[in-house]
Design an enzyme around this catalytic site. Sequence first.
Site, PDB file in Angstrom:
ATOM      1  N   SER A   1     112.600 -48.640  93.784  1.00 25.15           N
ATOM      2  CA  SER A   1     112.199 -49.366  94.953  1.00 25.15           C
ATOM      3  C   SER A   1     110.920 -48.622  95.476  1.00 25.15           C
ATOM      4  O   SER A   1     110.879 -47.237  95.288  1.00 25.15           O
ATOM      5  CB  SER A   1     113.290 -49.444  95.998  1.00 25.15           C
TER       6      SER A   1
ATOM      7  N   TYR B   1     120.062 -45.109 101.746  1.00 29.93           N
ATOM      8  CA  TYR B   1     119.145 -45.960 100.701  1.00 29.93           C
ATOM      9  C   TYR B   1     118.040 -45.377 100.167  1.00 29.93           C
ATOM     10  O   TYR B   1     117.858 -45.416  98.668  1.00 29.93           O
ATOM     11  CB  TYR B   1     118.930 -47.354 101.341  1.00 29.93           C
TER      12      TYR B   1
END
Length: 250
Positions: free
Chosen positions: A145, A158
């Site tokens: 990501s 995260y």
Amino acid sequence: MTATTSHLDGKVALVTGAGAGIGRATALALAGRGVKVICAGRTEASLRKVADACGSTAHVLTLDVGDPASVAGLLDRLPDEFRAIDILVNNAGHDSGGRQRFDTGRIEDWASIIDTNVTGMMRVCHAILPGMVQRGSGHVVNIGSTSAFRSYPGGSAYTTSKAAVHMFCEGLQQDYRDSNIRITEILPGLTRTDFAATRVGGDPVKGKAYYDAAPMTLDPGDIARGILYALDQPPHCTVSQLVITPTQEP
């Protein structure tokens, strides 16, 4: 789904988190190129729908990447014709309980994010890579990501997980640099999936509102096309990293 002839035709791919979102789009895209797809994930009903859409050569594998026993026995639970895995797409991940200040969140949620997004990916790679080494070829695609490079309020766990994925990919690239095993990291920006709804307990209204607030989002198919681009390169060429963002990035 009708497959078109390509150099990927007849290869075997394992896609984790294949029941929805990027995993589902990837499984369908691979099947469209003649790949025999193992649709892996925790929810058999969702996987079955994806496998049915992929066609007769797809196989469903119930797999929890956060469960060591589930990962350790995954090859033994596959039919013989699916055990020589040519392509691994590590897509399973979550941010359940995320988007809140670290001290107000549950430590169990933070630990689960790391266990799934990082340790789970490592476990699956460790289960599949020995076969690739033995056969002298293979392609591992790990979904990272853009959050690996920039954090945000409520993203402590995260973004840490995705930064770890980024360095894991770089480590794998070093480990296999003298082999014919290719390692690719795909780094999507904001992509409209059920990810946001899962973060807030499965509320689809809140999930939709999260994406609607952004100026532009990607679709799962955009990421699947990026994965196919990496897989389509000739054996002497590796797409080590591919960053895909919305044109109007939030």
